[in-house]
Design a protein around this motif. Structure first.
Motif, mmCIF file in Angstrom:
data_model
loop_
_atom_site.group_PDB
_atom_site.id
_atom_site.type_symbol
_atom_site.label_atom_id
_atom_site.label_comp_id
_atom_site.label_asym_id
_atom_site.label_seq_id
_atom_site.Cartn_x
_atom_site.Cartn_y
_atom_site.Cartn_z
ATOM 1 N N GLY A 79 3.917 39.541 15.940
ATOM 2 C CA GLY A 79 3.561 40.062 14.595
ATOM 3 C C GLY A 79 4.707 40.912 14.075
ATOM 4 O O GLY A 79 4.895 42.055 14.979
ATOM 5 N N VAL A 80 5.218 40.591 12.902
ATOM 6 C CA VAL A 80 6.499 41.624 12.728
ATOM 7 C C VAL A 80 6.328 42.201 11.127
ATOM 8 O O VAL A 80 5.750 41.687 10.397
ATOM 9 C CB VAL A 80 7.588 40.797 12.904
ATOM 10 C CG1 VAL A 80 8.949 41.688 12.340
ATOM 11 C CG2 VAL A 80 8.026 40.412 14.051
ATOM 12 N N GLN A 81 6.350 43.412 11.056
ATOM 13 C CA GLN A 81 6.784 44.276 9.895
ATOM 14 C C GLN A 81 8.094 44.807 9.768
ATOM 15 O O GLN A 81 8.554 45.150 10.722
ATOM 16 C CB GLN A 81 5.759 45.249 9.815
ATOM 17 C CG GLN A 81 6.203 46.589 8.859
ATOM 18 C CD GLN A 81 6.699 46.175 7.458
ATOM 19 O OE1 GLN A 81 5.857 45.378 6.861
ATOM 20 N NE2 GLN A 81 7.584 46.721 6.955
ATOM 21 N N LEU A 82 8.837 43.837 8.765
ATOM 22 C CA LEU A 82 10.455 44.312 8.801
ATOM 23 C C LEU A 82 10.817 45.114 7.818
ATOM 24 O O LEU A 82 9.981 45.313 6.792
ATOM 25 C CB LEU A 82 11.070 42.977 8.418
ATOM 26 C CG LEU A 82 10.943 41.715 9.262
ATOM 27 C CD1 LEU A 82 11.578 40.555 8.514
ATOM 28 C CD2 LEU A 82 11.980 41.852 10.370
ATOM 29 N N GLN A 83 11.684 45.985 7.985
ATOM 30 C CA GLN A 83 12.403 46.906 6.699
ATOM 31 C C GLN A 83 12.990 45.906 5.900
ATOM 32 O O GLN A 83 13.408 44.884 6.150
ATOM 33 C CB GLN A 83 13.509 47.506 7.537
ATOM 34 C CG GLN A 83 13.552 49.055 7.429
ATOM 35 C CD GLN A 83 14.695 49.501 7.998
ATOM 36 O OE1 GLN A 83 15.003 49.174 9.125
ATOM 37 N NE2 GLN A 83 15.392 50.379 7.383
ATOM 38 N N HIS A 84 12.801 46.414 4.581
ATOM 39 C CA HIS A 84 13.344 45.617 3.286
ATOM 40 C C HIS A 84 13.158 44.159 3.546
ATOM 41 O O HIS A 84 14.147 43.317 3.357
ATOM 42 C CB HIS A 84 14.813 45.630 3.436
ATOM 43 C CG HIS A 84 15.162 47.047 3.777
ATOM 44 N ND1 HIS A 84 15.296 48.230 2.978
ATOM 45 C CD2 HIS A 84 16.386 47.588 4.716
ATOM 46 C CE1 HIS A 84 15.778 49.207 3.720
ATOM 47 N NE2 HIS A 84 16.420 48.934 4.642
ATOM 48 N N SER A 85 11.781 43.767 3.388
ATOM 49 C CA SER A 85 11.364 42.567 3.332
ATOM 50 C C SER A 85 10.167 42.407 2.548
ATOM 51 O O SER A 85 9.284 43.043 2.829
ATOM 52 C CB SER A 85 11.039 41.797 4.948
ATOM 53 O OG SER A 85 10.614 40.647 4.607
ATOM 54 N N ASP A 86 10.448 41.732 1.529
ATOM 55 C CA ASP A 86 9.432 41.538 0.700
ATOM 56 C C ASP A 86 8.592 40.103 0.554
ATOM 57 O O ASP A 86 9.105 39.132 1.507
ATOM 58 C CB ASP A 86 10.030 41.321 -0.912
ATOM 59 C CG ASP A 86 9.998 42.874 -1.324
ATOM 60 O OD1 ASP A 86 9.396 43.682 -0.805
ATOM 61 O OD2 ASP A 86 10.819 43.080 -2.417
ATOM 62 N N LEU A 87 7.852 39.780 -0.293
ATOM 63 C CA LEU A 87 7.127 38.501 -0.474
ATOM 64 C C LEU A 87 7.426 38.059 -1.842
ATOM 65 O O LEU A 87 7.818 38.827 -2.521
ATOM 66 C CB LEU A 87 5.442 38.654 -0.303
ATOM 67 C CG LEU A 87 4.904 38.923 1.014
ATOM 68 C CD1 LEU A 87 3.397 39.366 1.098
ATOM 69 C CD2 LEU A 87 5.260 37.862 2.093
ATOM 70 N N GLN A 88 7.183 36.865 -2.091
ATOM 71 C CA GLN A 88 7.167 36.346 -3.324
ATOM 72 C C GLN A 88 6.625 36.905 -4.348
ATOM 73 O O GLN A 88 5.177 37.283 -4.191
ATOM 74 C CB GLN A 88 6.776 34.843 -3.538
ATOM 75 C CG GLN A 88 7.456 33.828 -2.433
ATOM 76 C CD GLN A 88 7.077 33.595 -1.123
ATOM 77 O OE1 GLN A 88 6.523 34.554 -0.567
ATOM 78 N NE2 GLN A 88 6.836 32.294 -0.830
ATOM 79 N N GLY A 89 7.227 37.554 -5.456
ATOM 80 C CA GLY A 89 6.614 38.570 -6.278
ATOM 81 C C GLY A 89 5.332 37.888 -6.934
ATOM 82 O O GLY A 89 4.101 38.815 -7.126
ATOM 83 N N LYS A 90 5.122 36.922 -7.204
ATOM 84 C CA LYS A 90 3.973 36.372 -7.978
ATOM 85 C C LYS A 90 2.942 35.608 -6.991
ATOM 86 O O LYS A 90 1.890 34.986 -7.586
ATOM 87 C CB LYS A 90 4.236 35.292 -8.920
ATOM 88 C CG LYS A 90 5.162 35.894 -10.212
ATOM 89 C CD LYS A 90 5.780 35.147 -11.150
ATOM 90 C CE LYS A 90 6.573 36.019 -12.282
ATOM 91 N NZ LYS A 90 7.021 35.400 -13.460
#
Lengths: 301, 246
Positions: A79-90
């Motif tokens: 399981g990964v939490q990345l720096q500078h990584s978003d999800l689709q905004g909507k």
């Protein structure tokens, strides 16, 4: 048994070596911190563990698997939490959780995850409308949703307010009870001290220290830290003869931070008195992980 | 497989939440057709077009316009933003390959373009009595090829653009010449001979002519279909070759 093994890892980008022979092993169920200044190679190291980058040299194993060659078997247990990584905004919180659940063979129940993370009342909210802390909590939920054995969290609490940061620490601390192994990349000493069982300190691509947070503090010799602003400039040659002195740092506005023992402090005080130098805003403290970090990443005196 | 379908469903839902994309792909070409049809002279048979009215000639153009807006204008910033925001990167740490996300975007845009085309044909028939395609199979084939051409063209723009902003600029610049070759400013059929020959070598010039021929009931000339296939292959190859995941 070590669940993550990093052995003489090397990685360079365009001729610039970023990670230069780093070795460490992370035990199962451990919360392991990777610390170091910006550009020390922390993110590159975890990206090699995550299989996002191919090492130029050395070996990385996750549960005995090669993260790049065995991607198919590595991704379900990671399981990964990345720096500078978003999800689709909507995408709403609920949709994101349902989507990522579909990626894994035996997903966790996202409802209970969300409850633990305090996101239950945000389920219908779009990602772009979440606060920084809520986004981070959602990322934690997504990192946990596949029931991973190993979770990598890169700069988890950067940009969070102090309360949100403490809440997040509390959550990550809870992973330990579930036997999940955590690799935590951070540049907050307080965070490492609070959460980590052991800490690897990187300095310009090499391993500067590897110990428990308490061990790191102790490695500075049960140190005492004196900070003051002298009434006239003090140069290094004047300070060097002091007994048991470990390091001298210079902050803005002529402020000096001297790390040593109580003996150093005594000698420093006498030296100042003898030379008629006043020590303004004098503070004497026992060393924290912060001091150990600065001590280990600072240049030798 | 079920994971890829979950991705596709999510992307279809997200597409419907983008009013800009929905307007340009589904509403704008239709509005254009409706407005042109309101002009009386567009509903009179022209002297040079063998009995066809300008509105009959413009209908396939409106269909192609939707296809171009979907593939070439709307798709590239969507793909580039997924790279730029690290969404592809996040997905590459899961058991699902980020290519599934790109594929879902391509499929959703393609489906929107085709759905828009069907609506335009239906509205043209109902409002202005534009005849339905006399060779539906040939029409469908040409439309699918044209849509593929627009999608792979858009994918190439996304592959070559550093940011979503840059891809919007490139796509806008590409739009005008491409729309010209598709016959948006003047139907390809009514272009001067030399110009028409040149335009037929472009993907949408060929598509426009092929749609015209399928509307009239024949199978499109093979060279036109061949030109489209070559473009699709080249553009697809180039976008796969140059796509940067980060």
């Amino acid at each position: 048994m070590a669940i993550i093994e990093v052995d003489r890892l090397r990685k360079s980008y365009g001729g610039r070596t970023v990670v230069d022979g780093v070795s460490f092993a992370v035990e199962e169920g451990e919360i392991f911190g990777l610390l170091g200044p910006n550009g020390a190679g922390k993110t590159t190291t975890v990206e090699c563990i995550e299989g996002l980058r191919t090492p130029d040299g050395g070996r990385v194993r996750l549960a005995g698997l090669d993260p790049v060659a065995d991607r198919k078997r590595v991704t379900p247990i990671l399981g990964v939490q990345l720096q500078h990584s978003d999800l689709q905004g909507k995408l709403t919180v609920r949709e994101a959780l349902e989507l990522y659940s579909a990626f894994y063979p035996r997903p966790a129940d996202w409802r209970s995850l969300v409850e633990r993370l305090g996101l239950t009342d945000r389920l219908g909210v779009r990602f772009e409308k979440l606060s920084g802390g809520q986004k981070q909590r959602l990322f934690i939920a997504l990192a946990l949703i596949g029931r991973p054995k190993v979770v990598v969290l890169d700069e988890l609490t950067t940009g969070l307010d102090p309360q949100a940061r403490r809440d997040t620490w509390h959550l990550v601390g809870g992973f330990r009870d579930e036997g999940v192994t955590v690799v935590l990349v951070t540049h907050f000493m307080e965070e490492a001290q609070h959460l980590c069982d052991r800490v690897a300190l990187l300095r310009s691509g090499t391993l500067a220290a590897l110990d428990t947070p308490a061990g790191l503090v102790e490695s500075t010799g049960g140190a005492t830290v004196v900070s003051f602003t002298p009434s006239r400039r003090l140069d290094d040659p004047e300070l060097a003869p002091l007994p048991a002195i470990r390091s001298v740092r210079r902050l803005d506005g002529d402020r000096l931070v001297v790390t040593g023992t109580d003996e150093t402090v005594d000698a420093l005080m006498s030296m100042l008195a003898l030379n008629g130098i006043a020590a303004r805003n004098l503070r004497v403290e026992s060393a924290s992980l912060d001091d150990a970090y600065l001590d280990l990443t600072a240049k030798e005196l | 497989m079920s994971a890829s379908i979950a991705v596709l469903k999510a992307e279809a839902r997200l597409f419907r939440r983008e009013p800009g994309s929905v307007f340009w792909i589904l509403a704008f070409p239709l509005l254009l057709l409706v407005i042109l049809g309101l002009i009386p002279s567009f509903r009179e048979p022209g002297p040079a077009s063998g009995g066809a009215r300008p509105i009959d000639l413009y209908l396939p153009v409106a269909v192609l316009l939707g296809v171009i807006l979907a593939g070439l204008t709307s798709l590239p910033p969507a793909l580039t933003a997924y790279r730029e925001k690290g969404i592809l990167r996040r997905m590459s740490t899961t058991p699902v390959r980020p290519a599934a996300l790109l594929a879902a975007q391509v499929i959703v845009h393609g489906a929107a373009a085709l759905a828009g085309g069907i609506v335009i044909i239906a509205v043209g028939r109902l409002l202005y009595g534009v005849p339905l395609p006399a060779n539906p199979a040939a029409y469908a084939l040409t439309l699918v090829l044209g849509t593929l051409g627009a999608l792979v063209g858009g994918a190439l723009i996304a592959a070559l653009s550093r940011s979503a902003k840059a891809s919007t600029t490139t796509a806008t610049l590409a739009f005008f010449p491409v729309a010209f070759t598709a016959g948006v400013y003047a139907p390809v059929r009514s272009m001067p001979e030399v110009l028409r020959r040149v335009v037929e070598f472009t993907p949408f010039g060929a598509a426009s002519q092929a749609l015209d021929q399928a509307s009239a009931g024949s199978w499109p000339a093979l060279p036109l279909l061949a030109i489209m296939l070559v473009w699709i292959t080249v553009l697809a190859g180039a976008s796969v070759r140059w796509f940067r995941w980060e």
